[in-house]
Design an enzyme around this catalytic site. Structure first.
Site, PDB file in Angstrom:
ATOM      1  N   TYR A 149      -8.841  -2.659  -7.196  1.00 42.40           N
ATOM      2  CA  TYR A 149      -9.660  -3.273  -6.147  1.00 42.40           C
ATOM      3  C   TYR A 149     -10.729  -4.207  -6.695  1.00 42.40           C
ATOM      4  CZ  TYR A 149      -7.508   0.144  -2.992  1.00 42.40           C
ATOM      5  OH  TYR A 149      -6.615   0.888  -2.271  1.00 42.40           O
ATOM      6  N   LYS A 196       0.151   7.245 -13.361  1.00 43.32           N
ATOM      7  CA  LYS A 196       1.538   6.755 -13.384  1.00 43.32           C
ATOM      8  C   LYS A 196       1.793   6.319 -14.830  1.00 43.32           C
ATOM      9  CE  LYS A 196       5.385   5.594 -11.329  1.00 43.32           C
ATOM     10  NZ  LYS A 196       6.364   6.613 -10.937  1.00 43.32           N
ATOM     11  N   ASP A 228       3.538   9.692  -7.766  1.00 44.09           N
ATOM     12  CA  ASP A 228       4.611   9.832  -6.771  1.00 44.09           C
ATOM     13  C   ASP A 228       4.911  11.311  -6.534  1.00 44.09           C
ATOM     14  OD1 ASP A 228       5.343   9.631  -9.426  1.00 44.09           O
ATOM     15  OD2 ASP A 228       7.209   8.544  -9.076  1.00 44.09           O
ATOM     16  N   ASP A 252      -7.315   6.364  -3.009  1.00 51.32           N
ATOM     17  CA  ASP A 252      -7.406   5.852  -1.643  1.00 51.32           C
ATOM     18  C   ASP A 252      -6.206   6.357  -0.833  1.00 51.32           C
ATOM     19  OD1 ASP A 252      -8.165   4.415   0.536  1.00 51.32           O
ATOM     20  OD2 ASP A 252      -7.721   2.441  -0.277  1.00 51.32           O
ATOM     21  N   ASP A 256      -6.111   9.731   2.011  1.00 49.90           N
ATOM     22  CA  ASP A 256      -5.710   9.537   3.410  1.00 49.90           C
ATOM     23  C   ASP A 256      -4.534  10.440   3.764  1.00 49.90           C
ATOM     24  OD1 ASP A 256      -7.675   7.695   3.807  1.00 49.90           O
ATOM     25  OD2 ASP A 256      -6.373   6.230   4.782  1.00 49.90           O
TER      26      ASP A 256
END
Ligand code: NAD
Length: 383
Positions: A149, A196, A228, A252, A256
């Site tokens: 970001y 990852k 994942d 993020d 959620d």
């Protein structure tokens, strides 16, 4: 003790949920012998209307002079057409960067009173959870001021190619992991680092730093998981997790996903923390806010759930002031009110019979009363 709290009620339902949070803080303070003073500041849409910018000069400095920041929410349709740098949400980025709050903590747990709000079956909830109980209580620690970001991004001259970059330094990774370890030490002493690293070089650095740091925390069980797999495990056996630490982008998305398992966004508090003090316990600066936004669709109707804001205030007591018992006083009051069957509309109809649907004010008054009437002697809450 005396504590000064910067207060940004914000837009939409922000002031409706922050008002009760302050009343409840004051009631807990009175009970435990603390004085909270508030420095009210403007940011977001209200500030755009009054001074033309989402985060006026001097606001970050004024917040820095306080012990912590409580924020309602900012934004709304009125300001949506403004250019990006003038949008209310820009105030959030400015505050996070300006205050150096690099770790976002989102506790996600299944309250027994809201069991039926969780779409998972009992056997899924029981898999891997402590004692095989059908439930979960996890904390996601998301890196907040680095990574994808904030990395370099751009387009080719003809606009047909775009790129974003994920950049992390050792320091950025280490400090957020330390926040995770400090939190894990106060919980069930398990930390799962999510990355990852089978593909991404930045993730390989995360893994390297985490493996080195794990040696400093022998009492915490450290594990590693690819993102994942974590996304899958959260809906296969969320009870296996205690603290999850991860990058900005992964955090993020995972937070959620996890929040959907709890019932309503109106229940979820958050803390954004900066460096920890020398003992590694309290945050030197913390920004506390409900996970939800300004909810313009329900603003001014007395139906917003104030519990996320109230629980955010309790997080402030715990993480910025080290007031564990006072935080528990508020948490228990919320739990008792839910036990009594009171529900705001967003969490109503989730546990069947015996519920009474109430508005923001009535829910807040019930929690206030529960805090005031809680048995509390010599700095201890006696359940
Ligand atoms: P939102 O969280 O405001 O609302 C999403 C849905 O959840 C809505 O249906 C709303 O009514 C409901 N909801 C939210 N909080 C609730 C509560 N306490 N009680 C009951 N129901 C609740 O998200 P959105 O609609 O995507 O965004 C609205 C505005 O808020 C936008 O301008 C957005 O940019 C801003 N926003 C701000 C923050 C922040 O200040 N931290 C965070 C997210 C969104």
């Amino acid at each position: 003790m005396n504590y000064s709290i910067a207060l940004i009620p914000g837009d939409g339902i922000g002031p409706e949920v922050m008002g009760p949070a302050v009343e409840i803080l004051d009631a807990a303070g009175t009970k435990a012998g603390h004085v909270f003073t508030y420095v009210e500041l403007e940011a977001g849409g209200l500030s755009i209307d009054r001074s033309g910018v989402p985060l006026p000069d001097g606001v970050v400095e004024k917040v820095s002079q306080c012990d912590a920041l409580l924020l309602g929410a900012v934004g709304g349709p009125r300001w949506e057409k403004l250019p990006g740098h003038l949008r209310p949400e820009r105030a959030l980025l400015g505050l996070r960067k300006g205050l150096g709050v690099f770790a976002n903590l989102r506790p996600v747990s299944l309250l027994p009173q809201l069991r039926s709000a969780c779409p998972l079956k009992d056997e899924v909830l029981a898999a891997g959870s402590p004692g095989g109980k059908a439930g979960f209580d996890l904390l996601i620690v998301r890196e907040l001021t680095g990574g994808l970001y904030f990395g370099e991004r751009g387009r080719s001259a003809d606009g047909s190619l775009a790129f974003d970059t994920e950049t992390y330094s050792r320091t950025e990774i280490e400090r957020v992991l330390r926040t995770g370890y400090a939190a894990a030490a106060k919980r069930r002493k398990k930390l799962c680092m999510v990355d990852k690293s089978n593909v991404l070089e930045s993730s390989r650095l995360w893994r390297e730093v985490a493996e080195e740091l794990a040696k400093e925390y022998p009492l915490i069980e450290t594990s590693y998981m690819y993102v994942d797999n974590c996304a899958m495990q959260l809906v296969r056996s969320p009870g296996q997790f205690d603290v999850i630490v991860t990058s900005n982008l992964f955090g993020d998305i995972l937070s959620d996903e996890a929040s959907v398992l709890t019932g309503s966004i109106g229940m979820l508090p958050s803390a954004s923390l900066g460096s920890l003090d020398a003992e590694g316990g309290k945050s030197i600066m913390g920004m506390y806010e409900p996970v939800h936004g300004s909810a313009p669709d329900i603003a001014g109707k007395d139906i917003a759930n104030p519990l996320a804001a109230i629980l955010s205030a309790a997080m402030m007591l715990r993480y910025s002031f080290g007031l564990e018992k006072e935080a528990a006083l508020i948490g228990t009051a919320v739990s008792r009110v839910l036990d009594s069957g009171l529900r705001t509309a967003d969490i109503a109809g989730k546990s069947g019979a015996g519920e009474t649907v109430v508005g923001t004010r009535a829910m807040a008054d019930a929690v206030l009363e529960a805090v005031k009437s809680a048995p509390w002697t010599e700095g201890e809450y006696h359940a």
